[in-house]
Design a protein around this motif. Structure first.
Motif: not given
Length: 173
Positions: A96, A124-125, A127-129, A131-133
């Motif tokens: 990333y 942003a996408a 970092v979200s991926f 953290k969430l997955y």
């Protein structure tokens, strides 16, 4: 045979994911790279170096997944082993970071506000991926091995000295 499958799968994913995110989208946003290059001294050179270095890091990280982890970065064909060697001893998310650096390099080369905005959305996408997955999935799959690695190695800003807490396999560093 597992190594060949991991290399082939990683190569396909390299083209599909980073190829689109760091290649195709900036290419489209810069009018197929026909947009004039930056006229700010040093921007083109700095951006070019950033793209080249980040591309090398990206290729190294993909190779680690195939050769060390015996899998791919694609969630549908994950690694058999937690990948902690090579560049992964400095930062947990080198793919990333490299993709974002390639985008930033293109922002500098073309002084492109649309590519910068796109890069911020992509960041942003990502970092979200993560953290969430990714982090919950890795914690579930590798347990304490991942948690120890996660505590020792930063996710986004590389540590200067390599983490030596756990070596993956002899001969692969």
């Amino acid at each position: 045979m597992r190594t060949f499958s991991a290399i082939a799968g990683s190569a396909v994913f390299l083209v599909v994911a980073p190829g689109v995110v760091a290649g195709l989208m900036p290419w489209l946003l810069t009018d197929h790279y026909r947009k004039p290059q930056a006229n700010v001294p040093g921007f083109v050179a700095t951006g070019s170096i950033l793209v080249i270095v980040a591309a090398a890091i990206l290729l190294h990280a993909f190779a680690r997944f195939a050769l060390e982890g015996l899998g791919t970065p694609a969630p549908v064909a994950p690694t058999e082993k937690l990948v902690v060697g090579g560049i992964y001893r400095h930062v947990r998310n080198p793919m990333y970071v490299a993709v974002l650096a390639i985008i930033l390099g293109q922002v500098l080369i073309f002084s492109s506000w649309p590519v910068l905005l796109y890069g911020l959305i992509a960041a942003a996408a990502m970092v979200s991926f993560v953290k969430l997955y990714e982090e919950p999935t890795l914690a579930q799959r590798y347990g304490e091995e991942y948690e120890a690695y996660r505590r020792a190695v930063p996710g986004w800003l590389p540590r200067l000295t390599p983490w030596r807490g756990q070596q993956s396999r002899p001969g692969i560093q």
